[in-house]
Design an enzyme around this catalytic site. Structure first.
Site, PDB file in Angstrom:
ATOM      1  CG  HIS A   1      -7.402  15.457 -46.083  1.00  0.00           C
ATOM      2  ND1 HIS A   1      -8.510  16.011 -45.490  1.00  0.00           N
ATOM      3  CD2 HIS A   1      -6.853  16.431 -46.834  1.00  0.00           C
ATOM      4  CE1 HIS A   1      -8.631  17.272 -45.864  1.00  0.00           C
ATOM      5  NE2 HIS A   1      -7.638  17.548 -46.676  1.00  0.00           N
ATOM      6  CG  ASP A   2     -10.385  13.505 -43.363  1.00  0.00           C
ATOM      7  OD1 ASP A   2     -10.236  12.681 -42.447  1.00  0.00           O
ATOM      8  OD2 ASP A   2      -9.737  14.572 -43.431  1.00  0.00           O
TER       9      ASP A   2
ATOM     10  N   GLY B   1     -10.327  16.833 -50.242  1.00  0.00           N
ATOM     11  CA  GLY B   1     -10.633  16.320 -48.916  1.00  0.00           C
ATOM     12  C   GLY B   1     -12.120  16.242 -48.627  1.00  0.00           C
TER      13      GLY B   1
END
Length: 264
Positions: free
Chosen positions: A126-127, A144
């Protein structure tokens, strides 16, 4: 847009209502395309692939069997907010690759550039923000919030710690854990990653001028052996260099970061 009449959808595939499939895109047997997915023209999704979430796949990207693209973040703070995954053009996403959408706390978007290769079992969390022409070798993983510059190579079975930045043109050896930022054009290797020099092979392959390579080697020596903190040495380089490659290295060191640096 809906499903373009020139798209090829195998009868056993599931394309949920709301998905947008561009001209010339192909969806293979037993693949599942979620209702908020956009496949640009020329995308090829082979068999047994899941593309879900609020996900955009750029033109001519190819996704191989058993990849899972756009599923929710592996983050206990995630509470179901709508976040995105944006994948650029002409990527090769091989078997078993996973890429997750972003989180509200990380900006909401996981982003992958153009012309990348993600080999079998690679993971983009994520991200993460991944540049162009990045290669992730088999079973390597980004945690992340990582930021990966253009032309980076990450070796097989290597892991990049959350929030780490890896600068343009760096190379990470196989079976390496990277816990701190890596300067542009750096060479990192060893079980607990050590900045062990410059990616000279990559620089030469890209046709970088010999004078710039010499300037980078001199700059690396200053960072390794000079007096003062890592940032102090970078400031000194900024005052002395005319090389755009050294300036890029200096700007990377001086930029804001949540991690410290791997130092020579």
């Amino acid at each position: 847009m809906g499903v373009d009449p020139n798209a090829q959808i195998h009868p056993s595939a599931i394309v949920e209502d709301g998905a947008e499939i561009g001209a010339g895109a192909c969806v293979g047997p037993f693949s599942v395309i979620g209702p908020k997915v956009t496949l640009a023209p020329g995308v090829e999704v082979k068999s047994h692939v899941v593309v879900t979430g609020l996900t955009e796949i750029g033109e001519e990207t190819v996704i191989f069997p058993f990849a899972n693209i756009g599923d929710v973040p592996q983050d206990l703070k995630y509470r179901g907010e709508e976040t995105r995954l944006v994948v650029g053009k002409r990527n090769r996403i091989r078997e078993g690759v996973t890429m997750n959408t972003g989180t509200e706390g990380g900006g909401g978007v996981t982003r992958v550039g153009d012309d990348c290769l993600f080999m079998t079992g690679a993971h983009v969390a994520h991200d993460a923000q991944v540049g162009d022409r990045v290669i992730m070798v088999n079973n390597s993983a980004l945690a992340g919030h990582c930021v990966i510059g253009d032309d980076v190579i990450i070796g097989g079975l290597s892991g990049i710690h959350q929030w780490v930045r890896i600068g343009h043109g760096a190379i990470i050896g196989a079976v390496t854990m990277v816990t701190n930022d890596v300067i542009p054009f750096g060479l990192v290797q060893g079980p607990r990653g050590v900045l062990d020099g410059l990616n000279l092979v990559g620089l030469k392959r890209r046709g970088v001028d010999r004078a710039d390579i010499s300037a980078l080697r001199a700059a690396f020596k200053v960072l390794a052996d000079g007096d003062g903190t890592f940032q102090d040495k970078a400031r000194k380089l900024a005052e002395e260099t005319d090389s755009p490659y050294v300036r890029e290295m200096v700007e990377f060191v001086m930029a804001d970061s949540d991690r410290s640096f791997l130092t020579p």
